[in-house]
Design a protein around this motif. Structure first.
Motif, short mmCIF file in Angstrom:
data_model
loop_
_atom_site.label_atom_id
_atom_site.label_comp_id
_atom_site.label_asym_id
_atom_site.label_seq_id
_atom_site.Cartn_x
_atom_site.Cartn_y
_atom_site.Cartn_z
N ILE A 50 -5.23 1.98 -3.97
CA ILE A 50 -6.67 1.82 -3.79
C ILE A 50 -7.21 0.75 -4.73
CG2 ILE A 50 -8.91 2.96 -4.03
CD1 ILE A 50 -7.61 5.54 -3.08
N VAL A 51 -6.86 0.85 -6.01
CA VAL A 51 -7.32 -0.14 -6.99
C VAL A 51 -6.72 -1.51 -6.70
CG1 VAL A 51 -7.25 -0.79 -9.44
CG2 VAL A 51 -7.72 1.58 -8.80
N MET A 52 -5.47 -1.53 -6.29
CA MET A 52 -4.81 -2.80 -5.98
C MET A 52 -5.52 -3.52 -4.84
SD MET A 52 -0.79 -3.42 -5.11
CE MET A 52 -0.03 -5.04 -5.19
N SER A 53 -5.91 -2.77 -3.81
CA SER A 53 -6.59 -3.38 -2.67
C SER A 53 -7.97 -3.90 -3.06
CB SER A 53 -6.72 -2.37 -1.53
OG SER A 53 -5.47 -2.15 -0.91
N LEU A 54 -8.65 -3.21 -3.94
CA LEU A 54 -9.98 -3.65 -4.38
C LEU A 54 -9.89 -4.90 -5.26
CD1 LEU A 54 -11.63 -0.22 -5.27
CD2 LEU A 54 -12.37 -1.77 -3.46
N VAL A 55 -8.93 -4.93 -6.16
CA VAL A 55 -8.84 -6.00 -7.15
C VAL A 55 -8.08 -7.21 -6.61
CG1 VAL A 55 -7.98 -6.63 -9.44
CG2 VAL A 55 -9.01 -4.38 -9.06
N VAL A 56 -6.98 -6.98 -5.91
CA VAL A 56 -6.15 -8.08 -5.42
C VAL A 56 -6.65 -8.57 -4.06
CG1 VAL A 56 -3.82 -8.79 -4.78
CG2 VAL A 56 -4.17 -7.23 -6.70
N PHE A 57 -6.83 -7.65 -3.14
CA PHE A 57 -7.29 -7.93 -1.78
C PHE A 57 -6.52 -9.09 -1.15
CE2 PHE A 57 -10.56 -9.69 1.28
CZ PHE A 57 -10.36 -8.70 2.21
N ALA A 58 -5.24 -8.90 -0.98
CA ALA A 58 -4.37 -9.89 -0.34
C ALA A 58 -3.22 -9.14 0.30
CB ALA A 58 -3.87 -10.91 -1.35
N GLY A 59 -3.38 -8.83 1.58
CA GLY A 59 -2.43 -7.95 2.25
C GLY A 59 -0.97 -8.32 2.11
N ALA A 60 -0.62 -9.55 2.45
CA ALA A 60 0.79 -9.96 2.39
C ALA A 60 1.33 -9.87 0.97
CB ALA A 60 0.94 -11.38 2.93
N SER A 61 0.53 -10.31 0.00
CA SER A 61 0.96 -10.27 -1.39
C SER A 61 1.11 -8.83 -1.88
CB SER A 61 -0.04 -11.00 -2.28
OG SER A 61 -0.07 -12.37 -1.97
N GLN A 62 0.22 -7.96 -1.43
CA GLN A 62 0.31 -6.55 -1.82
C GLN A 62 1.58 -5.92 -1.25
OE1 GLN A 62 -4.48 -6.02 -1.40
NE2 GLN A 62 -3.28 -4.14 -1.32
N PHE A 63 1.89 -6.22 0.00
CA PHE A 63 3.11 -5.68 0.60
C PHE A 63 4.34 -6.24 -0.12
CE2 PHE A 63 0.69 -4.43 4.46
CZ PHE A 63 1.27 -3.19 4.67
N ALA A 64 4.30 -7.53 -0.47
CA ALA A 64 5.45 -8.14 -1.16
C ALA A 64 5.66 -7.51 -2.52
CB ALA A 64 5.21 -9.64 -1.30
N ALA A 65 4.58 -7.36 -3.28
CA ALA A 65 4.68 -6.75 -4.61
C ALA A 65 5.16 -5.31 -4.52
CB ALA A 65 3.33 -6.81 -5.32
N LEU A 66 4.62 -4.59 -3.54
CA LEU A 66 5.04 -3.20 -3.35
C LEU A 66 6.52 -3.11 -3.00
CD1 LEU A 66 4.14 -0.20 -3.08
CD2 LEU A 66 3.70 -0.67 -0.66
N GLY A 67 6.97 -4.03 -2.14
CA GLY A 67 8.38 -4.04 -1.76
C GLY A 67 9.30 -4.31 -2.93
N VAL A 68 8.89 -5.23 -3.80
CA VAL A 68 9.70 -5.55 -4.98
C VAL A 68 9.82 -4.34 -5.90
CG1 VAL A 68 9.78 -6.94 -7.09
CG2 VAL A 68 9.20 -8.02 -4.92
#
Length: 240
Positions: A50-68
């Motif tokens: 939730i915080v990541m989506s509010l602060v980063v707000f970049a879907g592809a980058s969020q998925f990439a970071a999460l995958g790593v």
């Protein structure tokens, strides 16, 4: 929903514009739900996605970071993966800068909600007022829907199971394809898109996620080259 867009900044929008923006927003909510569910399903606390989506707000980058992270990588590697994917936003920012007002606050907020989709909407119309309205309509719709979807998905994550098996992330590309297809009318644009798609597909098995998308921009070289070939040569008239 229509009354929400009857404010000064959005008065230049048509019902079709609102319909297109809403369609992208629905897709973003579905993909956000997938992201939130995968994050909490992988062991993260509910507040992290939730915080990541509010602060980063970049879907592809969020998925990439999460995958790593889920693959056992370090936080540094996750950040670098996100930065590589978001490198395209630098030229995007220069492109959209003149579509916004000179206000520092608007430019700061505009840079935070900048996405591929909001840029595409802003470039749909050459009229400055409509372009600005389209940019903000798409950006705000995506921000709200993405974060709402993430929150719902994060809460449901533990009971939903492996969200990746549902293929929810396919909704976004499908909607974008539906919006882009009408623009592929002339042969030059079709050729550039075909070259870019072919390059991206060929390199996908060999490059990190997101990088083939950047490399596929080589298709624009073909578009520029064809434009120069078709431009008529002008000759200067001799001075009398």
């Amino acid at each position: 929903m229509w009354t929400i867009f009857q404010t000064p900044i959005f008065k230049h929008l048509t019902r079709q514009d609102v319909s297109d923006v809403a369609l992208v927003g629905v897709a973003a909510a579905i993909v956000g739900l997938s992201f939130g569910a995968i994050a909490t399903g992988g062991g993260f606390p509910v507040w992290v996605p939730i915080v990541m989506s509010l602060v980063v707000f970049a879907g592809a980058s969020q998925f990439a970071a999460l995958g790593v992270i889920l693959a056992g990588g370090s936080p540094l590697a996750a950040v670098l993966a996100g930065l590589i994917l978001n490198a395209r936003h630098l030229p995007f920012g220069f492109t959209v800068a003149n579509r916004l007002r000179a206000s520092v606050l608007e430019r700061i907020l505009g840079s935070h909600v900048l996405t591929d989709e909001s840029l595409a909407f802003a470039l749909k119309d050459s009229d400055p007022d409509r372009s600005r309205a389209l940019y903000w309509a798409c950006s705000l719709s995506l921000f709200v829907s993405w974060n709402a979807g993430t929150a719902i998905g994060a809460i449901m994550g533990e009971t939903l199971g492996d969200a990746a098996t549902f293929g929810l992330d396919a909704a976004f590309p499908a909607v974008l394809l539906a919006l882009v297809l009408p623009a592929l009318k002339d042969r030059r644009t079709q050729a550039a898109a075909s070259i870019g798609a072919a390059v991206g597909l060929l390199l996908t098995p060999y490059l990190p996620a997101g990088v083939p998308v950047l490399v596929s921009l080589v298709g624009l070289i073909a578009l520029i080259g064809q434009k120069h070939q078709t431009e008529p040569l002008t000759r200067e008239e001799p001075a009398e």
